[in-house]
Design an enzyme around this catalytic site. Sequence first.
Site, PDB file in Angstrom:
ATOM      1  N   HIS B  36     -41.653 -36.108   7.376  1.00 29.31           N
ATOM      2  CA  HIS B  36     -42.480 -35.059   8.297  1.00 29.31           C
ATOM      3  C   HIS B  36     -43.874 -35.131   7.694  1.00 29.31           C
ATOM      4  CE1 HIS B  36     -39.146 -34.358  10.922  1.00 29.31           C
ATOM      5  NE2 HIS B  36     -39.953 -33.493  11.545  1.00 29.31           N
ATOM      6  N   LYS B  97     -29.345 -29.044  11.724  1.00 33.13           N
ATOM      7  CA  LYS B  97     -28.235 -28.166  11.793  1.00 33.13           C
ATOM      8  C   LYS B  97     -28.773 -26.934  11.379  1.00 33.13           C
ATOM      9  CE  LYS B  97     -26.477 -29.610   7.090  1.00 33.13           C
ATOM     10  NZ  LYS B  97     -26.374 -28.135   6.313  1.00 33.13           N
TER      11      LYS B  97
END
Lengths: 279, 174
Positions: B36, B97
């Site tokens: 990222h 998650k």
Amino acid sequence: MREITFEAVKNAVKTNLIKINYNLDDSFVKRLEDARDRESQSVSKSILDDIIENQKIARRGIIPLCQDTGIVVAFVEMGRNIFFDGDIGAAINAGVSAAYEEGYLRKSVVKHPFNRENTKDNTPAVIHTKLTKGEEIKIKLAAKGAGSENMSKVVMLKPSDGIEGVKQLVKDTIFKAGGRPCPPIIVGIGIGGNLEKSALLSKEALLRDLDDQSSDPTIRDLENTLYDEINALGVGAMGVGGDITCMGVKINYYPMHIASLPVAINIQCHANRHDEVIL
Amino acid sequence: MKKLTPPISNETVQSLRVGDKVLLSGTIYTARDQAHMRLVNEENPSFDLNGAVIYYVGPTPARDGEVIGACGPTSSYRMDSLAVPLMERGVKMMIGKGNRGKDFRESMQKNNAVYMIATGGAGALLASKIKKRELLMYEDLGPEAIYKLDVENFPCFVAYDVHGNSLFKGDDNA
């Protein structure tokens, strides 16, 4: 005086680490099945079904339970009457390195806080060694994932905060963590000592058998009350809301300074990977 | 149960509701922390961000003959601020998650995107849903590199929908 070799320690550590990364303990699986049967919320129940199915697939020995195969924690007890010619830490790390390579486990350890360069063999382990009586080396091993470790903390409470202060801190920590530590979780709590002692106590508490209850009646009551109150928070499996948030609460304690009440909360995810080897 | 195939359209995002179980089939892309950090500064990534599905995962090594190793989701909150510019460039679905921050959720609603969770710790089960894996970017990152995954009936749940609802009980923002 018994001699225990470097190779014996290395091989025992390697075998055990591969085993725990593929095989969830049978009694823990039974607890997960009971939890799934008791869960009333459908999404949480379906997640518990997935967790149970997952460990069946992992047990075939091809793909580990979880992609976060952890940083290794080792609590070593060296009997005084053994002869070990070498560095026990080096033997354990040799076992870790072999396990993570031969067992197709993820190398998740970096050398430096800022350049984040991977050590490429998952060493070094975090090793705590103590000298004891006897003719054995006992090593408690855990493969500790970061998802649950990152939600853990140490807080220096005031003695006047007392038992209610501890309960509130634990419940706040778990509610705020939500789904991040991969519930259903196990909660290890260390109370007392000082800053670092409380953290060690909380980790040792996580390695206790889930059937084990504290011999101190006040602590045992607190373990049981917190178990009920954490489940009443309703966080549920993976945080989606449900009846089953935690599978166990274990508390270890130690004497402390008159002015201190250190509390460490260490969280373990449902991929509860730890075991003990005795040489 | 909804069956979806990426790329994900704005209409699909609008139709999803918290708690919906989704089975994804088709192409998704892996990216986690380090990927990222690089991807947000990439002018020409080697895949189309528009309608893309990003999966936060760093798998274990694959054995010979296996597509992939264990590959369950990692905690999403670490990618919160880095996900914003990617949503602004068209990413429509993120799978991970756990809970995420307020700024992420606001940006998600503004950019018409959706946040899904897969079962954390179910790395072996989720691996069985992955049929093909191809390295796309940042090989030097090892398990953190960006891979193109072809998935079949990959199971996940809508955790935050675009209408402002949350599946989570415990939450920093609750």
